[in-house]
Design an enzyme around this catalytic site. Structure first.
Site, short mmCIF file in Angstrom:
data_model
loop_
_atom_site.label_atom_id
_atom_site.label_comp_id
_atom_site.label_asym_id
_atom_site.label_seq_id
_atom_site.Cartn_x
_atom_site.Cartn_y
_atom_site.Cartn_z
N LYS A 182 33.89 115.72 0.54
CA LYS A 182 32.73 115.57 -0.35
C LYS A 182 31.85 114.43 0.15
O LYS A 182 32.17 113.27 0.00
CB LYS A 182 33.16 115.26 -1.78
N SER A 236 32.91 102.34 -3.16
CA SER A 236 32.87 101.04 -3.84
C SER A 236 34.22 100.72 -4.49
O SER A 236 35.01 101.62 -4.81
CB SER A 236 31.78 101.06 -4.90
N GLY A 240 36.80 103.12 -6.60
CA GLY A 240 38.17 103.13 -6.07
C GLY A 240 39.20 102.85 -7.16
O GLY A 240 40.23 103.53 -7.27
N GLU A 257 39.38 102.83 1.07
CA GLU A 257 38.61 101.89 1.90
C GLU A 257 37.45 101.44 1.04
O GLU A 257 36.54 102.22 0.78
CB GLU A 257 38.06 102.60 3.15
N CYS A 291 30.06 98.37 5.19
CA CYS A 291 31.15 97.79 4.39
C CYS A 291 31.64 96.48 4.99
O CYS A 291 32.01 95.56 4.29
CB CYS A 291 32.28 98.79 4.28
N GLU A 390 29.33 91.98 -3.33
CA GLU A 390 28.80 92.78 -2.23
C GLU A 390 27.37 93.20 -2.55
O GLU A 390 27.12 93.89 -3.54
CB GLU A 390 29.67 94.02 -2.05
P1 NAP Z 1 30.52 104.91 -4.39
O1 NAP Z 1 29.49 104.92 -5.44
O2 NAP Z 1 31.86 104.40 -4.71
O3 NAP Z 1 30.62 106.41 -3.87
C1 NAP Z 1 31.48 106.81 -2.84
C2 NAP Z 1 31.79 108.29 -2.97
O4 NAP Z 1 32.55 108.48 -4.17
C3 NAP Z 1 30.55 109.16 -3.10
O5 NAP Z 1 30.77 110.38 -2.44
C4 NAP Z 1 30.46 109.37 -4.61
O6 NAP Z 1 29.77 110.54 -4.96
C5 NAP Z 1 31.93 109.48 -4.97
N1 NAP Z 1 32.23 109.24 -6.38
C6 NAP Z 1 31.51 108.53 -7.28
N2 NAP Z 1 32.12 108.59 -8.50
C7 NAP Z 1 33.24 109.33 -8.35
C8 NAP Z 1 34.29 109.74 -9.24
N3 NAP Z 1 34.30 109.41 -10.53
N4 NAP Z 1 35.28 110.49 -8.75
C9 NAP Z 1 35.30 110.84 -7.46
N5 NAP Z 1 34.33 110.50 -6.57
C10 NAP Z 1 33.31 109.74 -7.01
O7 NAP Z 1 30.05 104.11 -3.13
P2 NAP Z 1 28.66 104.20 -2.39
O8 NAP Z 1 27.68 103.43 -3.21
O9 NAP Z 1 28.36 105.60 -2.01
O10 NAP Z 1 28.97 103.44 -1.01
C11 NAP Z 1 28.90 102.08 -0.89
C12 NAP Z 1 30.27 101.45 -1.00
O11 NAP Z 1 31.15 102.00 -0.03
C13 NAP Z 1 30.23 99.98 -0.72
O12 NAP Z 1 30.97 99.29 -1.70
C14 NAP Z 1 30.91 99.84 0.63
O13 NAP Z 1 31.52 98.62 0.87
C15 NAP Z 1 31.87 100.94 0.61
N6 NAP Z 1 32.25 101.32 1.97
C16 NAP Z 1 33.49 100.97 2.41
C17 NAP Z 1 33.89 101.28 3.70
C18 NAP Z 1 35.26 100.92 4.19
O14 NAP Z 1 35.67 101.46 5.20
N7 NAP Z 1 35.98 100.04 3.52
C19 NAP Z 1 33.02 101.96 4.55
C20 NAP Z 1 31.77 102.30 4.08
C21 NAP Z 1 31.39 101.96 2.77
P3 NAP Z 1 28.19 110.57 -5.28
O15 NAP Z 1 27.59 109.35 -4.71
O16 NAP Z 1 27.75 111.82 -4.62
O17 NAP Z 1 28.06 110.66 -6.76
#
Ligand code: NAP
Ligand code: MG
Length: 503
Positions: A182, A236, A240, A257, A291, A390
């Site tokens: 996804k 995020s 997570g 992650e 990240c 962050e």
């Molecule tokens: P996010 O809001 O947590 O979203 C990540 C993914 O999870 C998206 O595909 C999102 O879908 C999905 N999601 C949201 N709510 C969900 C739920 N209730 N159940 C299942 N899936 C759900 O994060 P983001 O804003 O896209 O990305 C930024 C974050 O990613 C930052 O905190 C960054 O640090 C982190 N990140 C970490 C790494 C690492 O390797 N540690 C690498 C890259 C990024 P939709 O957005 O389509 O709704």
């Protein structure tokens, strides 16, 4: 502008080996953050599509050829997919830049090769994943089998949409799992295109399914589904934590992650020119939507003023520009909401007492787009929100320190533990400090290097489990122990030879 020259065709879901519309027939529009214009329509998956994908992935795992084929055959298909990604590099690079706003230099020269590298690297592992023969007793042959988990749900963020397909799908598939991926709703295009290329490479139906749609519906459906065996999530920390709770009901395996607020530490004995370049790319690469971004710059006090001056000069030269121009090094933030969040943090920092020494403003390109200047906040204290939270944008918080002990204490005084950087000419100091940092990755005299062969993941609230490298294969397999009785007649425990294992 060049962005709109070639139209992008509407994107579909990929379920059971074919591009399909959503069951509901619904679509949504994915936007170009650099122009604020629509790119194309995307089929919008819902719960019914998640169910269809689970049925397909389940059948592909339970009775399809993928987990049963010779590892060398799986290797050939995954290798071919790596080749196809390289062959379509221009197309994929452009799609990534249109959808995410990152400079084409990054999409084309860094992300395309990285995604391909994942499929090539993990293709090689298909023939090397092995159990062990382990000694237990002369009466038994005891050995382990390393088996796939089954259906893996991969949920990825919008900052590295193409890379993350490689990071998640390549090892999961190499180990013989089937995958439902996804992408983030904001940036679905490259994942869908790689899903199509996977079919061209010969991946059997149902082995790699791609569902673009809202996380709270499609992602949640995968996490709660009893017939999905594992969730590999990058995103995020808040989402997570929520997934950990949702996954508990089905005792689902989970890799997380999560976010970071990584310290990049500049000692006074560093090559300061190199360190200034490293500090700058450490935060401004990927517009800081990375990240592992080196978003907390710890600078030894004796060189602090000189170093900040160098850095501010660099930041002012790094002007946001058209992401499709190969010379651009600072693109548009991925969404309006992200831009507003980042600008809000700049104001918070100033209110907290930090000093703005570069950037801090929105700067549209050709009158539009979600661009933010390369921003440096000096005089930050480690307790401030801009030092602890962050921001996920091109905003650097500079914090002075005094000596090694203070540097290590400040570096570790944070919830997160994703990555860290050290700049010094002192070899002893570099290794000693690397050991003491609570981070999953430490770069010495470098920043933001990644390779399919090198594990990546978090300490502390940055998550658990690893992407990439041999370690991640442990997270996509499970071990079965097999006991073969070589000696004694089966009966009551009394017949068990002395020394043989009993409970
Ligand atoms: P996010 O809001 O947590 O979203 C990540 C993914 O999870 C998206 O595909 C999102 O879908 C999905 N999601 C949201 N709510 C969900 C739920 N209730 N159940 C299942 N899936 C759900 O994060 P983001 O804003 O896209 O990305 C930024 C974050 O990613 C930052 O905190 C960054 O640090 C982190 N990140 C970490 C790494 C690492 O390797 N540690 C690498 C890259 C990024 P939709 O957005 O389509 O709704
Ligand atoms: Mg988009």
């Amino acid at each position: 502008m060049t962005q709109t020259l070639t139209p992008v065709k509407p994107a579909k879901l990929i379920i059971n080996g074919a591009p399909v519309d959503a069951a509901s027939g619904e679509t949504y529009t994915t936007m170009n953050p650099a122009t604020e214009e629509p790119i194309c329509a995307v089929a919008k998956a819902g719960a019914e599509d998640a169910e269809r994908a689970v049925v397909a992935a389940r059948a592909a795992f339970d009775s399809g050829p993928w987990p049963r084929m010779k590892p060398a055959e799986r290797q050939r298909i995954l290798w071919r997919l790596g080749d196809l990604i390289l062959e379509h590099g221009d197309e994929l690079g452009r799609l990534e830049t249109l959808d995410n706003g990152k400079p084409i230099f990054e999409s084309r020269q860094i992300d395309v090769p990285m995604a391909a590298n994942c499929f090539h690297y993990f293709a090689g592992w298909t023939t090397k994943l092995a159990g062990e023969t382990l000694p237990s007793s002369p009466s038994f042959l005891t050995y382990t089998l390393r088996e796939p988990l089954g259906v893996v749900g991969a949920i990825i963020p919008w900052n590295f949409p193409m890379n993350m397909v490689g990071w998640k799908a390549a090892p999961a598939l190499a180990a013989g799992n089937t995958v439902i991926l996804k992408p983030a709703e904001l940036t679905p295009l490259t994942a869908i295109r790689i899903g199509e290329l996977a079919l061209e490479a010969g991946l059997p139906p149902g082995v790699l399914n791609i569902l673009a749609g809202p996380g709270a519906i499609v992602g949640e459906a995968l996490v709660r589904h009893p017939r999905v065996d594992k969730i590999s999530f990058t995103g995020s920390t808040d989402v997570g934590k929520h997934l950990m709770r949702s996954a508990a009901d089905t005792v689902k395996k989970l890799t997380l992650e999560l976010g970071g607020k990584s310290p990049n530490i500049v000692f006074a004995d560093a090559d300061l020119e190199a360190a200034a370049r490293g500090a700058s790319t450490g935060i401004f690469y990927g517009k800081g939507e990375v990240c592992a971004a080196g978003s907390r710059l710890l600078v030894e006090r004796s060189v602090h003023d000189e170093f900040v001056a160098k850095l501010a000069e660099r930041a002012k030269k790094l002007v946001p520009a058209d992401p499709l121009d190969p010379k651009t090094r600072l693109g548009a933030l991925a969404s309006k909401g992200q831009m507003e969040k980042v600008l809000g943090y700049v104001q918070t920092g100033v209110r907290e007492g930090a000093r703005l020494v570069a950037g801090g403003e929105r700067q549209p390109v050709n009158g539009r787009g979600w661009f933010v200047q390369a921003t440096v906040l000096d005089g930050v204290e480690n307790k401030m929100r801009v030092a602890q939270e962050e921001i996920f944008g091109p905003v650097l918080a500079v914090i002075p320190f005094d000596g090694v002990e203070d540097a290590v204490a400040k570096a570790n005084d944070i919830l997160y533990g994703l990555a860290a950087g050290i700049w010094t000419r002192d070899v002893k100091k570099s290794h000693a400090v690397a050991r003491r940092l609570q981070a999953g990755t430490v770069w010495v005299n470098a920043y933001n290097f990644y390779d399919a062969a090198i594990p990546f993941g978090g300490y502390k609230a940055s998550g658990f489990g690893r992407d990439l490298g041999p370690d991640c294969l442990r997270d996509y397999t499970q071990v079965k122990s097999v006991w073969v009785n070589l000696e004694y007649a089966w009966g009551s425990w009394e017949t068990v030879p002395q020394g043989a294992p009993t409970q």
